[in-house]
Design a protein around this motif. Structure first.
Motif, PDB file in Angstrom:
ATOM      1  N   ARG A 132       0.802  -1.227   0.000  1.00  0.00           N
ATOM      2  CA  ARG A 132       0.000   0.000   0.000  1.00  0.00           C
ATOM      3  C   ARG A 132       0.834   1.275   0.000  1.00  0.00           C
ATOM      4  O   ARG A 132       0.357   2.314   0.416  1.00  0.00           O
ATOM      5  CB  ARG A 132      -0.936   0.053   1.229  1.00  0.00           C
ATOM      6  N   GLU A 145       2.376   2.388  -2.803  1.00  0.00           N
ATOM      7  CA  GLU A 145       2.755   2.298  -4.209  1.00  0.00           C
ATOM      8  C   GLU A 145       3.380   3.579  -4.740  1.00  0.00           C
ATOM      9  O   GLU A 145       4.379   3.545  -5.447  1.00  0.00           O
ATOM     10  CB  GLU A 145       1.550   1.914  -5.077  1.00  0.00           C
ATOM     11  N   TYR A 193      -2.509  -4.851 -13.636  1.00  0.00           N
ATOM     12  CA  TYR A 193      -2.696  -4.619 -12.194  1.00  0.00           C
ATOM     13  C   TYR A 193      -1.353  -4.383 -11.491  1.00  0.00           C
ATOM     14  O   TYR A 193      -1.207  -4.698 -10.316  1.00  0.00           O
ATOM     15  CB  TYR A 193      -3.462  -5.783 -11.541  1.00  0.00           C
ATOM     16  N   GLY A 194      -0.395  -3.869 -12.222  1.00  0.00           N
ATOM     17  CA  GLY A 194       0.918  -3.577 -11.662  1.00  0.00           C
ATOM     18  C   GLY A 194       1.190  -2.083 -11.685  1.00  0.00           C
ATOM     19  O   GLY A 194       0.282  -1.267 -11.888  1.00  0.00           O
ATOM     20  N   LEU A 195       2.455  -1.717 -11.511  1.00  0.00           N
ATOM     21  CA  LEU A 195       2.788  -0.309 -11.294  1.00  0.00           C
ATOM     22  C   LEU A 195       3.377   0.406 -12.506  1.00  0.00           C
ATOM     23  O   LEU A 195       3.848   1.530 -12.388  1.00  0.00           O
ATOM     24  CB  LEU A 195       3.728  -0.174 -10.092  1.00  0.00           C
ATOM     25  N   LEU A 209       1.552   3.809 -12.980  1.00  0.00           N
ATOM     26  CA  LEU A 209       1.870   4.807 -11.950  1.00  0.00           C
ATOM     27  C   LEU A 209       3.290   5.353 -12.147  1.00  0.00           C
ATOM     28  O   LEU A 209       3.546   6.539 -11.924  1.00  0.00           O
ATOM     29  CB  LEU A 209       1.697   4.183 -10.554  1.00  0.00           C
ATOM     30  N   ILE A 232     -10.886  -9.289 -14.972  1.00  0.00           N
ATOM     31  CA  ILE A 232     -11.600  -8.407 -14.049  1.00  0.00           C
ATOM     32  C   ILE A 232     -11.028  -8.608 -12.647  1.00  0.00           C
ATOM     33  O   ILE A 232     -10.916  -9.742 -12.180  1.00  0.00           O
ATOM     34  CB  ILE A 232     -13.119  -8.715 -14.039  1.00  0.00           C
ATOM     35  N   SER A 233     -10.646  -7.527 -11.997  1.00  0.00           N
ATOM     36  CA  SER A 233     -10.227  -7.599 -10.602  1.00  0.00           C
ATOM     37  C   SER A 233     -11.435  -7.395  -9.700  1.00  0.00           C
ATOM     38  O   SER A 233     -12.231  -6.487  -9.935  1.00  0.00           O
ATOM     39  CB  SER A 233      -9.180  -6.528 -10.301  1.00  0.00           C
ATOM     40  N   SER A 278     -11.151  -6.540  -6.633  1.00  0.00           N
ATOM     41  CA  SER A 278     -10.786  -5.600  -5.572  1.00  0.00           C
ATOM     42  C   SER A 278     -11.525  -4.285  -5.768  1.00  0.00           C
ATOM     43  O   SER A 278     -11.439  -3.658  -6.829  1.00  0.00           O
ATOM     44  CB  SER A 278      -9.279  -5.340  -5.586  1.00  0.00           C
ATOM     45  N   LEU A 300     -10.910  -1.649  -3.870  1.00  0.00           N
ATOM     46  CA  LEU A 300     -10.138  -0.600  -3.194  1.00  0.00           C
ATOM     47  C   LEU A 300     -10.091   0.682  -4.021  1.00  0.00           C
ATOM     48  O   LEU A 300     -10.165   1.776  -3.480  1.00  0.00           O
ATOM     49  CB  LEU A 300      -8.707  -1.072  -2.931  1.00  0.00           C
ATOM     50  N   MET A 301      -9.920   0.544  -5.336  1.00  0.00           N
ATOM     51  CA  MET A 301      -9.822   1.743  -6.174  1.00  0.00           C
ATOM     52  C   MET A 301     -10.856   1.769  -7.283  1.00  0.00           C
ATOM     53  O   MET A 301     -10.818   2.632  -8.154  1.00  0.00           O
ATOM     54  CB  MET A 301      -8.420   1.860  -6.774  1.00  0.00           C
ATOM     55  N   THR A 302     -11.760   0.807  -7.296  1.00  0.00           N
ATOM     56  CA  THR A 302     -12.813   0.747  -8.309  1.00  0.00           C
ATOM     57  C   THR A 302     -14.141   0.549  -7.589  1.00  0.00           C
ATOM     58  O   THR A 302     -14.246  -0.349  -6.754  1.00  0.00           O
ATOM     59  CB  THR A 302     -12.559  -0.439  -9.257  1.00  0.00           C
ATOM     60  N   THR A 309     -18.996  -0.665 -10.696  1.00  0.00           N
ATOM     61  CA  THR A 309     -18.254  -0.811 -11.946  1.00  0.00           C
ATOM     62  C   THR A 309     -17.843  -2.273 -12.143  1.00  0.00           C
ATOM     63  O   THR A 309     -17.931  -2.815 -13.258  1.00  0.00           O
ATOM     64  CB  THR A 309     -17.002   0.094 -11.925  1.00  0.00           C
ATOM     65  N   TYR A 342      -9.074 -11.671 -10.996  1.00  0.00           N
ATOM     66  CA  TYR A 342      -7.934 -11.400 -10.124  1.00  0.00           C
ATOM     67  C   TYR A 342      -8.480 -10.893  -8.785  1.00  0.00           C
ATOM     68  O   TYR A 342      -9.584 -10.366  -8.719  1.00  0.00           O
ATOM     69  CB  TYR A 342      -7.047 -10.303 -10.732  1.00  0.00           C
ATOM     70  N   ASN A 343      -7.679 -11.034  -7.749  1.00  0.00           N
ATOM     71  CA  ASN A 343      -8.066 -10.566  -6.409  1.00  0.00           C
ATOM     72  C   ASN A 343      -9.470 -11.039  -6.013  1.00  0.00           C
ATOM     73  O   ASN A 343     -10.325 -10.236  -5.633  1.00  0.00           O
ATOM     74  CB  ASN A 343      -8.007  -9.026  -6.337  1.00  0.00           C
TER      75      ASN A 343
END
Lengths: 255, 255
Positions: free
Chosen positions: A60, A62, A90-92, A95, A135-136, A138, A140-142, A146, A164-165
């Motif tokens: 967390r 990132e 789903y990686g960095l 970012l 499709i994730s 998670s 946390l950010m979506t 959606t 995923y997740n």
């Protein structure tokens, strides 16, 4: 006069086992000055590169992780910034490009890796083969709405689906909720599969129907596969044909 | 008494360059007796393994190709059956499992590789990152109506989209048709990208809007990326954020 800046290479290291790395991913780590990333992934590779400076961060963090790696590169060192699977899934990698706008002169390269959709599919047999959607679960950010919409659209489009997740410590019921949404459109007997600990000790595959999967509890080390309308079980494998033509010899351009 | 049968390993070799192979893919070719596959892919690797028996076939002979490879394994030889990219993504891993039902006793293993969605994404920057859908525009084995439906569902679900087989000798207008369908739902200024000759000489990336892409002609060596609603252009890169939260530091489980 400007000092020479280093290069930052974003490296997808695959599911974890060193033999699932690509040669170029290995070389990027071998040739860099600094290996940076989430400490769990750094720990997977550090023994293979004992002479490298290590910059690792906790979960967390990132953006901080990206800033640290870019600071190293801005100071003139070549950095291998590692992500599990593929840094672009789903990686960095994304970012890094966003944060790198504050670090002009640092060259960025992305080296792809084998994401869990591919490595998990290989364990199960051939569940994807044709069109599919990732499709994730998670939120946390979506927003969950959606995620629900994407599940419905993927099911309505008869995509094979990779989740995923599917579970986390805080949200254990996400897979069950996803199955219930999919079952609004898909039949109970749709072939599904799970892979746990891909490419690591304790790797385990299971085949289910979608109706069964609804009642299965998986952990965060599991990737879930939902077949399309043509997917079948062959022995202990999950196999999707390449198209809708029945005759096997009909031909299809490979890619 | 049964003779010992060989093992057939389905190997994804990535986009073509030897440094985009995984170590396990290389080892499978190094340790086998026979390398089998479509002649174009076999030609990419044969110089690296000069002592291997080669069994290669022409285009559109997919089932024959699988039968030949399985015959070799049934005769006791270990076979590396190679596909470009990942054998489980528009490749022959599925057909191998189907045909292998006629060859009991031949062990099958699939080794994943870097498919064009991942290797192409790395060239463009980070266009996928979050949920995405792969769609082939080839209608050789899939009715065009199914392809249209999937394009609509993927656009309606705000997936990033990767288009495989955007063009062929016979069907040059498929990408244009696909763009027109997507434009029923998506805006003209949606960020898109193309990658040609991924990992090979003449590798080339281009960034477009969806409105521009409609008028672009691509060849069969091109992979096409359509961004989601959050995708942006950063310099000459195509970048999708990881979620919908605006703050960069909000955290997200990696996978």
């Amino acid at each position: 006069m400007d000092e020479k800046k280093g290069k930052l290479t974003v490296v997808g290291i695959g599911p974890g086992a060193m033999d699932k790395l690509t040669f170029e991913a290995y070389r990027a780590m071998e040739e860099c000055d600094v290996i940076a990333g989430y400490h769990v992934y750094v720990d997977l590779v550090r023994d293979s590169f004992p002479d490298k400076k290590i910059v690792s961060t906790a979960m967390r963090r990132e953006e901080e992780r990206c800033v640290q790696a870019l600071e190293e590169a801005a100071a003139g060192r070549n950095v291998a910034f590692i992500c599990s699977g593929d840094a672009g899934v789903y990686g960095l990698a994304g970012l890094i490009f966003e944060v790198a706008q504050d670090y002009p002169g640092v060259e960025i390269e992305v080296i792809p890796g084998v994401t869990a959709a591919l490595s998990g599919a290989a364990c199960l047999g051939a569940p994807l083969i044709h069109d599919f959607a990732l499709i994730s679960l998670s939120d946390l950010m979506t927003p969950w709405e959606t995620i629900e919409k994407r599940l419905r659209m993927a099911a309505a489009g008869d995509f094979a689906i990779v989740l995923y997740n599917p579970s986390s410590h805080r949200r254990k019921e996400h897979l069950q909720k996803a199955c219930e949404i999919l079952l609004e459109i898909l039949p109970e007997n749709r072939v599904c599969g799970t892979v746990r600990n891909i490419g690591r000790e304790g790797e385990e595959t299971r085949i289910y129907t979608l109706g069964e999967l609804r009642n299965v509890h998986v952990d965060m080390f599991t990737t879930v596969f939902i077949g399309n309308a043509s997917t079948k079980r062959i022995g202990d494998k999950m196999v999707t044909p390449r198209g809708y033509a029945r005759e096997r010899g009909a031909g299809f351009g490979e890619q």
